[in-house]
Design a protein around this motif. Structure first.
Motif: not given
Lengths: 189, 189
Positions: A115, B13-14, B17, B20-21, B35, B61, B64, B99-101
């Motif tokens: 990040r 899911d939000a 994200d 991850a971010r 989000e 997760t 996914r 699925d990087r996140a």
DNA sequence: ACCGTAGTACTGCAGTTGCAGTAGTGTCAA
DNA sequence: TTGACACTACTGCAACTGCAGTACTACGGT
């Protein structure tokens, strides 16, 4: 900006402990003050902002995880062999287990680096360089294996170490010594 | 406590994200609302506290990252061989990259689990079970290699995946396809 | 068809926390 | 005596949580 190096190091070590124990979420300048047992506001005097703090934490963590040259030299007295390679890997695992905080901090930094561009650049440079050095060292020391094999060995060790640090239950069915011996024997022809 | 499953999944899911971010540091109930594009306070209605949120994020997760059974069945039509094993590993890497996140979230959760007993128990159970299943599957499918070899293969893949996700610069000197082929050939006798 | 009720979703607010940053004072050593 | 560091205290700010109140929807009874 204060300069006292001993105090700075103490603050960084405190930061590593906080990072390992409470994660990136808990790492604040105030938390570092508290952990290091210094007055509130001190860490603010040593780190202008979070970016700078993280960069310096990374450098300190790297220092802490670097093997002791003397101990390494002592081990390397043996003739190069699969057995020696396995011994080096066992020592690597032991070293990582002995600085659990440093290792967890490094994992946190890896994630943080996804990040923060600055941190990512620095971490990439450092880890890529380290990987190169470690592989070169292995090869020039006459240890068995080719470049690809040594690289694979370190990926496998890294995976094993991360599991050992975070979810050791995965490793329970296995003997780590056995895993290490097998990975050395198989990956290094 | 609200039940609407679709909405709950959307919130999770939000959350993945956000995780991850912005990392664990940025994961708050309000951030999830934002989000997911739902009204402020909604996530509070679905998760009583952070612990519950993280546990559910973990489960989502896991969902996914589980391979699609149909795609897997399709691949497994081939006769078992080193080539097939390599193909499975390449697909694993691709799936993780796609699925990087989800993957980064799982790494965050591993670290978080070192601090939260509940999460650690759940994650340990899940990952240990998954490892066992995956090794068993490999062996019963008639793919080459013994139990130790397959375990090592997954540790190596895990290490490679973590590097690929966080500090890909380390992998730059290598070809991942080549690494995968070599690790399969060497670890699975 | 209408109404009442229960369940669900949304909104806004108020209180709290806890952080970063900085100014000001104290202390020690050169 | 001067300069660098240590310590203390304060201000302003940002964000979060939890609550309370409101709107919407579905459903069952009459």
């Amino acid at each position: 900006m204060r300069q006292n190096p001993a105090r700075r190091t103490a603050l960084l070590d405190a930061a590593i402990d906080v990072l390992a124990r409470e994660g990136s979420r808990g790492l604040t300048l105030r938390a570092i003050d508290k952990e290091a047992g210094v007055p509130t506001g001190t860490a603010s005097n040593y780190f202008a902002n979070r970016d700078e703090l993280l960069t310096q934490v990374m450098r300190r963590t790297r220092e802490r995880l670097t093997p002791d040259p003397e101990a390494l030299a002592e081990t390397m007295k043996q003739a190069p062999s699969h057995e020696l390679a396995a011994e080096l890997m066992r020592q690597l695992l032991t070293r990582m287990r002995n600085d659990r905080a440093g290792n967890l901090a490094m994992l946190e930094l890896r994630l943080e680096a996804t990040r923060r561009a600055d941190l990512h650049t620095e971490l990439s440079g450092f880890l890529a360089e380290e990987n190169r050095q470690v592989v070169d060292y292995h090869l020039t020391a006459g240890l068995p294996g080719d470049r690809t094999g040594v690289a694979l060995l370190y990926f496998a060790m890294f995976g094993l170490i991360v599991d050992d640090l975070t979810v050791p239950a995965i490793l329970e069915p296995y003997s780590t010594d056995d895993l290490i011996e097998q990975m050395v024997n198989r990956l290094l022809p």
